[in-house]
Design an enzyme around this catalytic site. Structure first.
Site, PDB file in Angstrom:
ATOM      1  N   GLY A  14       0.789  -1.225   0.000  1.00 37.78           N
ATOM      2  CA  GLY A  14       0.000   0.000   0.000  1.00 37.78           C
ATOM      3  C   GLY A  14       0.823   1.279   0.000  1.00 37.78           C
ATOM      4  N   SER A  15       1.976   1.287  -0.696  1.00 38.65           N
ATOM      5  CA  SER A  15       2.783   2.511  -0.714  1.00 38.65           C
ATOM      6  C   SER A  15       2.055   3.639  -1.444  1.00 38.65           C
ATOM      7  CB  SER A  15       4.151   2.252  -1.333  1.00 38.65           C
ATOM      8  OG  SER A  15       4.059   1.919  -2.704  1.00 38.65           O
ATOM      9  N   ASN A  16       1.309   3.308  -2.498  1.00 41.13           N
ATOM     10  CA  ASN A  16       0.502   4.332  -3.168  1.00 41.13           C
ATOM     11  C   ASN A  16      -0.623   4.838  -2.256  1.00 41.13           C
ATOM     12  OD1 ASN A  16       1.414   4.994  -5.907  1.00 41.13           O
ATOM     13  ND2 ASN A  16       1.082   2.831  -6.363  1.00 41.13           N
ATOM     14  N   ASN A 107      -7.527   3.329 -11.249  1.00 44.01           N
ATOM     15  CA  ASN A 107      -6.468   2.337 -11.078  1.00 44.01           C
ATOM     16  C   ASN A 107      -5.147   2.935 -11.559  1.00 44.01           C
ATOM     17  OD1 ASN A 107      -5.331  -0.321 -10.570  1.00 44.01           O
ATOM     18  ND2 ASN A 107      -5.239  -0.579 -12.790  1.00 44.01           N
ATOM     19  N   HIS A 109      -1.466   1.693 -13.257  1.00 50.20           N
ATOM     20  CA  HIS A 109      -0.801   0.559 -13.901  1.00 50.20           C
ATOM     21  C   HIS A 109       0.662   0.917 -14.161  1.00 50.20           C
ATOM     22  CE1 HIS A 109      -0.449  -3.064 -16.313  1.00 50.20           C
ATOM     23  NE2 HIS A 109       0.158  -2.351 -17.246  1.00 50.20           N
ATOM     24  N   ASP A 150      -7.430  -2.895 -17.841  1.00 44.84           N
ATOM     25  CA  ASP A 150      -6.547  -1.774 -18.181  1.00 44.84           C
ATOM     26  C   ASP A 150      -7.028  -1.013 -19.410  1.00 44.84           C
ATOM     27  OD1 ASP A 150      -4.805  -2.431 -16.066  1.00 44.84           O
ATOM     28  OD2 ASP A 150      -3.706  -3.848 -17.315  1.00 44.84           O
ATOM     29  N   GLU A 179       4.592   6.672  -9.935  1.00 42.38           N
ATOM     30  CA  GLU A 179       3.256   6.340  -9.434  1.00 42.38           C
ATOM     31  C   GLU A 179       2.899   7.200  -8.226  1.00 42.38           C
ATOM     32  OE1 GLU A 179       2.421   2.209  -8.738  1.00 42.38           O
ATOM     33  OE2 GLU A 179       3.721   1.557 -10.371  1.00 42.38           O
TER      34      GLU A 179
END
Length: 207
Positions: A14-16, A107, A109, A150, A179
């Site tokens: 969960g770094s984002n 999302n 990617h 995607d 990201e």
């Protein structure tokens, strides 16, 4: 103006998600719940540390993916979620999920869609494919989610160079840095109602 209520789905560290906590939560939007399909996902701990309701839903308890997704929708709706963010969530969205949140599921990617995306392209497989193909740039894409893996409208993209001595691990590190910038920026724009979607095209709303 009230803050848009956000639900985040994670499957791993969960770094984002942490970047959303740091830059979006209680400023541009309110993250009201984080859900995971993995009991040991560190993203759940990140949520708890930030005072966000953190929920593990075990997919093994639901024999069909459709039923599992319905349970997630139920939890999200129960929290009043208006925007869903997939931050390293590894399960496929069902059509009913997408219908429940049209142009409201985001999302990220780890490649430049439409390259190296779709079925089978996830995690380190994406970066290995980048090396195998010999491309000179790769990057990250933030997009809305639709019925095609995607395949939803692209919100934002950024590139990084692929060096001759890059490995999948080194590319992953470079892309992850991108990201961490792209996702909060896209979510901020959505929360501020700055974007308009016309078919596949996402543009800044004219003021």
């Amino acid at each position: 103006m009230s803050l848009k209520k956000i639900g985040v789905l994670v499957s791993g560290s969960g770094s984002n998600f942490q970047k959303l906590i740091d830059h979006i939560h209680d400023v541009y939007g309110e993250i009201v719940v984080v859900l995971s399909d993995k009991a040991d996902a560190y993203g759940l701990i990140r949520g708890k540390n930030a005072g966000i309701d953190a929920v593990f839903l075990d997919p093994k308890e639901y024999p069909e993916n459709e039923t599992y997704n319905e349970k997630i929708i139920e939890r999200l709706k129960g929290h009043g979620v208006e925007l869903v963010v997939l931050a390293g969530y590894m399960r496929i969205m069902t059509p009913n999920f997408i219908k429940a949140y049209p142009n409201a599921i985001v999302n990220i990617h780890p490649a430049l869609i439409p390259s190296f995306c779709g079925k089978g392209f996830y995690g380190m497989r994406v970066h290995q494919a980048v090396i195998n193909y010999g491309v000179k740039v790769t990057g990250a894409t933030v997009h809305f989610v639709n019925e095609v893996a995607d395949g939803g409208p692209i919100i934002a993209q950024e590139t990084v160079k692929v060096a001759d001595d890059d490995t999948p691990e080194s590319i992953q590190k470079k892309v992850l840095e991108i990201e961490h910038q792209l996702l909060p920026g896209a979510v901020k724009a959505i929360c501020l109602d700055e974007l308009e979607v016309n078919g596949r095209i996402v543009r800044k709303r004219l003021k």
